[in-house]
Write a protein that holds these residues in place. Structure first.
Motif, mmCIF file in Angstrom:
data_model
loop_
_atom_site.group_PDB
_atom_site.id
_atom_site.type_symbol
_atom_site.label_atom_id
_atom_site.label_comp_id
_atom_site.label_asym_id
_atom_site.label_seq_id
_atom_site.Cartn_x
_atom_site.Cartn_y
_atom_site.Cartn_z
ATOM 1 N N ALA A 114 0.821 -1.214 0.000
ATOM 2 C CA ALA A 114 0.000 0.000 0.000
ATOM 3 C C ALA A 114 0.850 1.257 0.000
ATOM 4 C CB ALA A 114 -0.929 -0.014 1.216
ATOM 5 N N ASP A 115 2.079 1.135 0.500
ATOM 6 C CA ASP A 115 2.963 2.295 0.527
ATOM 7 C C ASP A 115 3.738 2.479 -0.776
ATOM 8 O OD1 ASP A 115 4.600 0.099 0.675
ATOM 9 O OD2 ASP A 115 5.558 0.640 2.577
ATOM 10 N N GLY A 116 3.486 1.585 -1.739
ATOM 11 C CA GLY A 116 4.171 1.678 -3.020
ATOM 12 C C GLY A 116 5.549 1.072 -3.027
ATOM 13 N N LEU A 117 5.960 0.484 -1.912
ATOM 14 C CA LEU A 117 7.288 -0.089 -1.810
ATOM 15 C C LEU A 117 7.234 -1.620 -1.831
ATOM 16 C CD1 LEU A 117 8.745 2.173 1.036
ATOM 17 C CD2 LEU A 117 9.103 2.423 -1.440
ATOM 18 N N ILE A 118 8.298 -2.219 -2.318
ATOM 19 C CA ILE A 118 8.433 -3.676 -2.312
ATOM 20 C C ILE A 118 9.128 -4.076 -1.014
ATOM 21 C CG2 ILE A 118 9.513 -5.656 -3.439
ATOM 22 C CD1 ILE A 118 9.350 -4.053 -6.071
ATOM 23 N N HIS A 119 8.521 -5.026 -0.288
ATOM 24 C CA HIS A 119 9.037 -5.428 1.015
ATOM 25 C C HIS A 119 9.659 -6.819 0.930
ATOM 26 C CE1 HIS A 119 6.955 -2.195 3.398
ATOM 27 N NE2 HIS A 119 6.282 -2.136 2.244
#
Length: 283
Positions: A223-228
């Motif tokens: 949701a934050d646009g980042l890949i975790h």
């Protein structure tokens, strides 16, 4: 496990190799052990199931130890074979407990397996400092035995002396306390690493270039646009093996290697202090 018990394991495993080369007799103390170990317990249904398995193993170990600490024939078959059976059963159970501790997704099952590790480690400390067992092994005349068996027996006796079996009662009591504490601290050290899960974030799928398609599909932006990417082994090792970007590998590697820091720093210092005291006692 620490070095003293590990070397005793080595001697016992050498004996196992020698024992399997000949046909077992009806009185072979490994027969029940072999039957007990015929089924693996690396995927327990519950913590209670693994605890029950550990208890059953411990009861058999205690019975074997009791038999070996009683007067009996000081021969390869009468003394060294039961000694081998103890370590065969104990090392197998400990190995299963270690695997469950490190891999099972259920926290309660992992805790039960870790408790089993502590219990078995304490047991091996007691066996490794048992003067009655040492005296029986030391009294064996292995002159007629094959060279492998003689070597295994010599190693076992050396390991007993190295572990402090020939020290006075007060010293052996302190060694026992230290060994048990070292195991407890070591398990805590490993637990802290195992339970500390961190994340590394990336801005673009390009940072994962070179990784298999299924890995990339499983790591879509959140949701934050980042890949975790987390620091669990299934996430880390594909990155280290396939990611073409050095910076990606570097960041994941550093996060992976820094698990449980700084909380493990104090644990490590305490562990080194206890090992140093043990080393000083044992010379």
């Amino acid at each position: 496990m620490h070095a003293a018990r590990t070397t005793l394991f080595s001697a016992a495993l050498l004996l196992s190799a020698c024992a399997t080369a000949s046909s077992p007799s009806p009185a072979d103390p490994t027969a029940e052990v072999d039957a007990f170990l015929s089924e693996l317990h690396v995927a327990p249904a519950s913590a209670a199931d693994f605890t029950a398995y550990c208890e059953a193993s411990h009861q058999r170990l205690t019975a074997l130890r009791g038999q070996l600490e009683e007067p009996g024939p000081n021969t390869i078959e009468g003394a060294f074979a039961p000694f081998d059976a103890i370590y065969k059963l104990g090392s197998s159970t400990y190995g299963e407990a270690n695997l469950v501790t490190e891999t099972n997704p259920n926290a309660e099952i992992r805790a039960a397996a870790e408790a089993c590790q502590q219990r078995l480690s304490n047991f091996f400390t007691e066996v490794g400092l048992s003067r009655p067992i040492y005296d029986r092994l030391n009294a064996i005349d292995a002159g007629a035995a094959d060279s492998d068996t003689r070597f295994a027996l010599t190693r076992a006796l050396e390991d007993y002396r190295r572990a402090g079996v020939d020290r006075d009662d007060a010293t052996r009591a302190r060694i026992t306390a230290l060994q048990n504490e070292i195991t407890e601290i070591s398990l805590a050290f490993a637990r802290n690493i195992r339970e500390d899960v961190d994340e590394v974030t990336f801005r673009s799928a390009a940072d994962l270039h070179g990784l298999p398609a299924d890995y990339i599909a499983a790591h879509r932006p959140g949701a934050d646009g980042l890949i975790h990417v987390n620091t669990n082994t299934p996430d880390v090792f594909p990155v280290m093996n396939y990611a073409t970007r050095e910076e990606t590998r570097r960041r994941v590697y550093i996060a992976y290697r820094n698990r449980a820091y700084p909380q493990n720093e104090a644990v490590l210092h305490t562990l080194l202090e206890r090992r140093y005291e043990l080393a000083r006692i044992l010379g």
